[in-house]
Design a protein around this motif. Structure first.
Motif: not given
Ligand SMILES: Cc1cc2nc3c(=O)[nH]c(=O)nc-3n(C[C@H](O)[C@H](O)[C@H](O)COP(=O)(O)O)c2cc1C
Length: 159
Positions: A16-18, A20-21, A64, A68, A96, A105
């Motif tokens: 999880s980077a931010t 949500n996951t 993701t 993707g 997420t 996703c």
């Molecule tokens: C550079 C970037 C690329 C992303 N690419 C996708 C994607 O291809 N498909 C998708 O569903 N979400 C994509 N996302 C959204 C993240 O997967 C989504 O915000 C996720 O909830 C982050 O989870 P986290 O809070 O656990 O890190 C992307 C976000 C960023 C910043």
């Protein structure tokens, strides 16, 4: 997961980077704990890949990235499942993502395709960004599917 004497070893491993996951992983952990099954939860950097085979059930949580793609910190885990090739290991994957992206996703889809081949894949779940109250029943269904797969594996092993 409470109807047999043997308690499965269950791990939830997430990236999880931010946040949500991570929140999604904690919801699933909370639901699983209500079934009296001990569940260990690991951020990917704290999970020893060498211990993968010691678990009966492993649930992956992934966001993701890119277009993707699987986050790079989960690539080692992905390969470890491929190399383990353990059809009695029950797995599930949730993630997420953001439906603004073309492959919503996509990392869940990539894990799903691999886990289906190499493990006993129970279920998948995709959540839009931060999990909301209305997602809770979906996590309950995920937990129920994991339990059903575990019971199936146990039944096969004893017959
Ligand atoms: C550079 C970037 C690329 C992303 N690419 C996708 C994607 O291809 N498909 C998708 O569903 N979400 C994509 N996302 C959204 C993240 O997967 C989504 O915000 C996720 O909830 C982050 O989870 P986290 O809070 O656990 O890190 C992307 C976000 C960023 C910043």
């Amino acid at each position: 997961m409470a109807s047999t004497n043997y308690k499965p070893r269950v791990a939830i491993v997430y990236a999880s980077a931010t946040g949500n996951t991570k929140a999604a992983a904690e919801i699933l952990q909370h639901i699983c704990r209500q079934t009296q099954v001990p569940v260990s939860i690991f951020a990917i950097n704290d999970f020893p890949l060498a211990e993968l085979s010691r678990y009966d059930v492993v649930v992956i949580g992934t966001y993701t990235w890119g277009s993707g793609e699987i986050p790079k910190e989960l690539r080692g885990l992905f390969t470890a499942f491929e190399e383990l090739g353990h059809k009695k290991l029950v797995t599930a994957v949730f993630g997420t993502g953001d439906s603004c992206y073309a492959e919503f996703c996509g990392a869940v889809d990539r894990f799903r395709d691999m886990l289906f081949v190499h493990t006993e894949l129970a279920a998948t779940l995709k959540v839009e960004l931060m999990p909301q109250d209305l997602d809770y029943p979906r996590f309950e269904k995920l937990a129920a599917s994991i339990e059903a797969s575990w019971q199936k594996v146990m039944l096969t092993a004893t017959n």
